[in-house]
Design a protein around this motif. Structure first.
Motif, PDB file in Angstrom:
ATOM      1  N   ARG A 215       1.218  -1.668  -0.497  1.00 35.61           N
ATOM      2  CA  ARG A 215      -0.010   0.134   0.133  1.00 35.61           C
ATOM      3  C   ARG A 215       0.782   1.194  -0.227  1.00 35.61           C
ATOM      4  NH1 ARG A 215      -3.485  -1.024   5.508  1.00 35.61           N
ATOM      5  NH2 ARG A 215      -1.573  -2.011   5.805  1.00 35.61           N
ATOM      6  N   LEU A 216       1.959   0.858   0.992  1.00 36.27           N
ATOM      7  CA  LEU A 216       3.243   2.051   0.164  1.00 36.27           C
ATOM      8  C   LEU A 216       3.533   2.666  -1.289  1.00 36.27           C
ATOM      9  CD1 LEU A 216       5.604   0.925   3.023  1.00 36.27           C
ATOM     10  CD2 LEU A 216       3.797   3.240   3.046  1.00 36.27           C
ATOM     11  N   MET A 217       2.790   1.876  -2.044  1.00 40.85           N
ATOM     12  CA  MET A 217       3.209   2.156  -3.263  1.00 40.85           C
ATOM     13  C   MET A 217       1.599   2.957  -3.763  1.00 40.85           C
ATOM     14  SD  MET A 217       6.481   1.267  -4.196  1.00 40.85           S
ATOM     15  CE  MET A 217       6.102   1.258  -5.885  1.00 40.85           C
ATOM     16  N   LEU A 218       0.687   3.223  -2.973  1.00 44.27           N
ATOM     17  CA  LEU A 218       0.121   3.400  -3.859  1.00 44.27           C
ATOM     18  C   LEU A 218      -0.150   4.855  -3.648  1.00 44.27           C
ATOM     19  CD1 LEU A 218      -3.212   2.161  -1.324  1.00 44.27           C
ATOM     20  CD2 LEU A 218      -2.613   1.589  -4.073  1.00 44.27           C
ATOM     21  N   PRO A 219      -0.974   6.255  -4.928  1.00 41.13           N
ATOM     22  CA  PRO A 219      -0.620   6.924  -5.245  1.00 41.13           C
ATOM     23  C   PRO A 219      -1.328   8.370  -4.011  1.00 41.13           C
ATOM     24  CG  PRO A 219      -2.646   6.117  -6.474  1.00 41.13           C
ATOM     25  CD  PRO A 219      -1.367   5.323  -6.077  1.00 41.13           C
ATOM     26  N   SER A 220      -0.948   9.144  -3.046  1.00 41.48           N
ATOM     27  CA  SER A 220      -2.237  10.401  -2.219  1.00 41.48           C
ATOM     28  C   SER A 220      -2.846  10.392  -2.358  1.00 41.48           C
ATOM     29  CB  SER A 220      -0.604  11.526  -1.729  1.00 41.48           C
ATOM     30  OG  SER A 220       0.378  10.501  -1.182  1.00 41.48           O
ATOM     31  N   SER A 221      -4.160   9.802  -1.285  1.00 44.61           N
ATOM     32  CA  SER A 221      -5.889  10.154  -1.723  1.00 44.61           C
ATOM     33  C   SER A 221      -5.629  12.047  -1.206  1.00 44.61           C
ATOM     34  CB  SER A 221      -6.153   9.606  -0.554  1.00 44.61           C
ATOM     35  OG  SER A 221      -6.046  10.091   0.764  1.00 44.61           O
ATOM     36  N   MET A 222      -4.618  12.604  -0.844  1.00 45.12           N
ATOM     37  CA  MET A 222      -5.000  14.132  -0.423  1.00 45.12           C
ATOM     38  C   MET A 222      -3.496  13.922  -0.279  1.00 45.12           C
ATOM     39  SD  MET A 222      -7.820  15.548  -0.453  1.00 45.12           S
ATOM     40  CE  MET A 222      -9.217  14.810  -0.363  1.00 45.12           C
ATOM     41  N   ARG A 223      -3.217  15.677  -1.036  1.00 44.34           N
ATOM     42  CA  ARG A 223      -2.155  16.777  -0.530  1.00 44.34           C
ATOM     43  C   ARG A 223      -1.696  17.700  -0.233  1.00 44.34           C
ATOM     44  NH1 ARG A 223       1.820  14.800  -6.008  1.00 44.34           N
ATOM     45  NH2 ARG A 223       2.306  12.908  -5.713  1.00 44.34           N
ATOM     46  N   LEU A 224      -1.045  18.129   0.792  1.00 43.24           N
ATOM     47  CA  LEU A 224      -1.533  19.771   1.316  1.00 43.24           C
ATOM     48  C   LEU A 224      -1.297  20.445   0.261  1.00 43.24           C
ATOM     49  CD1 LEU A 224       1.337  18.953   4.059  1.00 43.24           C
ATOM     50  CD2 LEU A 224      -1.365  18.634   4.542  1.00 43.24           C
ATOM     51  N   THR A 225      -1.654  21.247   0.138  1.00 42.08           N
ATOM     52  CA  THR A 225      -1.741  22.423  -0.204  1.00 42.08           C
ATOM     53  C   THR A 225      -0.018  23.409   0.275  1.00 42.08           C
ATOM     54  OG1 THR A 225      -2.431  23.848   1.077  1.00 42.08           O
ATOM     55  CG2 THR A 225      -3.868  23.193  -0.476  1.00 42.08           C
ATOM     56  N   ARG A 226       0.974  24.127  -1.221  1.00 43.58           N
ATOM     57  CA  ARG A 226       1.576  25.080  -0.637  1.00 43.58           C
ATOM     58  C   ARG A 226       1.630  25.300   0.244  1.00 43.58           C
ATOM     59  NH1 ARG A 226       6.518  26.177  -3.498  1.00 43.58           N
ATOM     60  NH2 ARG A 226       6.137  24.363  -4.518  1.00 43.58           N
ATOM     61  N   ALA A 227       0.625  26.214   0.914  1.00 41.48           N
ATOM     62  CA  ALA A 227       0.065  26.915   2.194  1.00 41.48           C
ATOM     63  C   ALA A 227       0.211  26.183   3.079  1.00 41.48           C
ATOM     64  CB  ALA A 227      -1.052  27.354   1.524  1.00 41.48           C
ATOM     65  N   HIS A 228      -0.293  24.769   3.365  1.00 43.51           N
ATOM     66  CA  HIS A 228      -0.430  24.244   4.406  1.00 43.51           C
ATOM     67  C   HIS A 228       0.825  23.831   4.784  1.00 43.51           C
ATOM     68  CE1 HIS A 228      -3.885  22.604   3.226  1.00 43.51           C
ATOM     69  NE2 HIS A 228      -4.633  23.072   4.650  1.00 43.51           N
ATOM     70  N   ALA A 229       1.604  23.505   3.693  1.00 40.37           N
ATOM     71  CA  ALA A 229       3.337  22.971   3.469  1.00 40.37           C
ATOM     72  C   ALA A 229       4.255  24.015   4.431  1.00 40.37           C
ATOM     73  CB  ALA A 229       3.684  22.728   2.412  1.00 40.37           C
ATOM     74  N   TRP A 230       4.385  25.190   3.891  1.00 38.80           N
ATOM     75  CA  TRP A 230       4.554  26.835   4.300  1.00 38.80           C
ATOM     76  C   TRP A 230       4.346  26.709   5.908  1.00 38.80           C
ATOM     77  CZ3 TRP A 230       9.194  28.383   3.133  1.00 38.80           C
ATOM     78  CH2 TRP A 230       9.530  28.045   2.232  1.00 38.80           C
ATOM     79  N   ALA A 231       2.820  26.364   6.627  1.00 34.93           N
ATOM     80  CA  ALA A 231       2.004  27.393   7.669  1.00 34.93           C
ATOM     81  C   ALA A 231       3.317  26.119   8.047  1.00 34.93           C
ATOM     82  CB  ALA A 231       1.280  26.993   7.974  1.00 34.93           C
ATOM     83  N   PHE A 232       3.291  24.562   8.118  1.00 37.18           N
ATOM     84  CA  PHE A 232       4.689  23.844   8.408  1.00 37.18           C
ATOM     85  C   PHE A 232       5.604  24.525   9.688  1.00 37.18           C
ATOM     86  CE2 PHE A 232       0.675  20.900   8.380  1.00 37.18           C
ATOM     87  CZ  PHE A 232       0.308  20.233   9.921  1.00 37.18           C
ATOM     88  N   VAL A 233       6.047  24.853   8.234  1.00 34.14           N
ATOM     89  CA  VAL A 233       7.820  25.322   8.185  1.00 34.14           C
ATOM     90  C   VAL A 233       8.112  26.748   9.411  1.00 34.14           C
ATOM     91  CG1 VAL A 233       9.283  26.268   6.184  1.00 34.14           C
ATOM     92  CG2 VAL A 233       7.986  24.540   5.584  1.00 34.14           C
ATOM     93  N   HIS A 234       7.620  27.244   9.004  1.00 32.81           N
ATOM     94  CA  HIS A 234       6.477  28.434   9.912  1.00 32.81           C
ATOM     95  C   HIS A 234       6.763  28.457  11.392  1.00 32.81           C
ATOM     96  CE1 HIS A 234       7.372  31.489   6.190  1.00 32.81           C
ATOM     97  NE2 HIS A 234       7.120  30.928   6.320  1.00 32.81           N
ATOM     98  N   GLY A 235       5.513  26.799  11.451  1.00 29.60           N
ATOM     99  CA  GLY A 235       5.369  26.737  13.439  1.00 29.60           C
ATOM    100  C   GLY A 235       6.743  26.253  13.735  1.00 29.60           C
ATOM    101  N   VAL A 236       7.526  25.570  13.136  1.00 28.36           N
ATOM    102  CA  VAL A 236       9.030  25.518  13.634  1.00 28.36           C
ATOM    103  C   VAL A 236       9.179  26.750  14.465  1.00 28.36           C
ATOM    104  CG1 VAL A 236      11.219  24.717  13.044  1.00 28.36           C
ATOM    105  CG2 VAL A 236       8.991  23.460  11.527  1.00 28.36           C
ATOM    106  N   ALA A 237       9.784  26.392  15.434  1.00 29.56           N
ATOM    107  CA  ALA A 237       9.916  26.821  16.732  1.00 29.56           C
ATOM    108  C   ALA A 237      11.431  26.956  16.686  1.00 29.56           C
ATOM    109  CB  ALA A 237       9.432  27.275  17.917  1.00 29.56           C
ATOM    110  N   CYS A 238      12.542  24.964  16.630  1.00 28.55           N
ATOM    111  CA  CYS A 238      13.568  24.925  17.081  1.00 28.55           C
ATOM    112  C   CYS A 238      14.655  25.410  15.861  1.00 28.55           C
ATOM    113  CB  CYS A 238      13.480  23.702  17.807  1.00 28.55           C
ATOM    114  SG  CYS A 238      13.302  22.469  16.243  1.00 28.55           S
TER     115      CYS A 238
END
Length: 285
Positions: A204-227
């Motif tokens: 099942r690891l070879m299956l395509p992703s059912s949903m992807r984060l948007t670029r805005a979602h991804a950058w929100a996680f990056v900017h949430g990094v505090a360390c």
């Protein structure tokens, strides 16, 4: 390959996982996360070179010797963050650092962005955010995933007549690796079956992703990094496309460009030592 680690199994509340333990018991707590379709052996060169740290190198669920997720469950990348957090809980680590390669680096950023109070430091190797997708592509992506899920079957995984054939195939796989790196990954990643060997990984690891984060979602996680975060970029790695290079320049992380391919920390001793030379002062800092 000399044995410099302890093999352990952890019974998490939701799944059982395997891991390699490196370093002194009183070292700084570090959880190490491998890339897609790899396993804990990806850190077999690097981990012994890192000083003053207690490393738990996980086989993420569906990989290596860890259990597969239950039938009907998916391998969403953000679910690995829960596996990592539960691993930290097993050791009683309220604060810990993350060492991630490729997909493991992405999971590290997601967890550090979501729970900044738990993560001490981020040491990343040739990975930072997941492949993204915008809202208009979501219905198509989900449809493709559901269709593939109807026909996924472990029996369709390749069977290699010999160990060496499997090693040769892994050398050409995603993120091509050296012969010795492929051997290390194969020693942990293969299992005997009628007719030869196949990979332990969940099909099942070879299956395509059912949903992807948007670029805005991804950058929100990056900017949430505090360390503090240190990112090693391989000069012949997977982040060399112009768009990805532009993205890395905008990151609030310290960047280090090193010669080598996507698995530079595993391909040879020179690469492992170069990565260790970056991360040893980082963890000591």
């Amino acid at each position: 390959m000399s044995v410099t680690f302890e093999e352990i199994r952890l019974s998490l509340p939701h799944i059982e996982v395997a891991a390699h333990l490196y370093g002194p018991e009183d070292g700084q707590p570090v959880i190490a996360l491998h890339g897609w379709l790899d396993n804990a052996a990806t850190f077999s060169r690097l981990a012994p070179l890192l000083e003053g740290v207690r490393i738990v190198a996980l086989d993420l669920p569906g990989h290596g010797h860890s259990d597969h997720r239950p039938l009907g469950a998916a391998y969403n990348i953000w679910d690995y963050a829960h596996d990592v957090l539960q691993t930290a809980e097993q050791f009683g680590w309220k604060r810990f650092s993350l060492l991630g390669h490729s997909m493991g680096a992405i999971v590290s950023v997601l967890l550090a962005g979501a729970m900044p109070d738990r993560v001490e430091r981020l040491a990343l190797i040739d990975g930072v955010i997941p492949y993204t997708g915008e809202a208009e592509t979501a219905p198509q992506k989900l449809g493709e995933s559901l269709q593939k899920l109807l026909v996924v079957d472990d029996k369709r995984k390749p069977v290699y007549a010999s160990f060496e054939q499997a090693v040769a195939a892994r050398m050409k796989g995603v993120g091509a690796v050296s012969h010795e790196a492929a051997e290390r990954l194969a020693q942990r990643g293969l299992m005997p079956v009628p007719g030869g060997y196949t990979w332990r990984t969940d099909a099942r690891l070879m299956l395509p992703s059912s949903m992807r984060l948007t670029r805005a979602h991804a950058w929100a996680f990056v900017h949430g990094v505090a360390c503090p975060a240190s990112l090693v970029l391989a000069e012949q790695g997977l982040l060399t496309q112009p768009a990805m290079l532009e993205l890395t320049q905008a990151l609030p992380f310290v960047l280090h460009r090193l010669p080598g391919g996507h698995h530079l920390h595993l391909d040879d001793q020179v690469g492992a030592e170069a990565v260790a030379a970056v991360f040893n002062p980082f963890f000591a800092g």
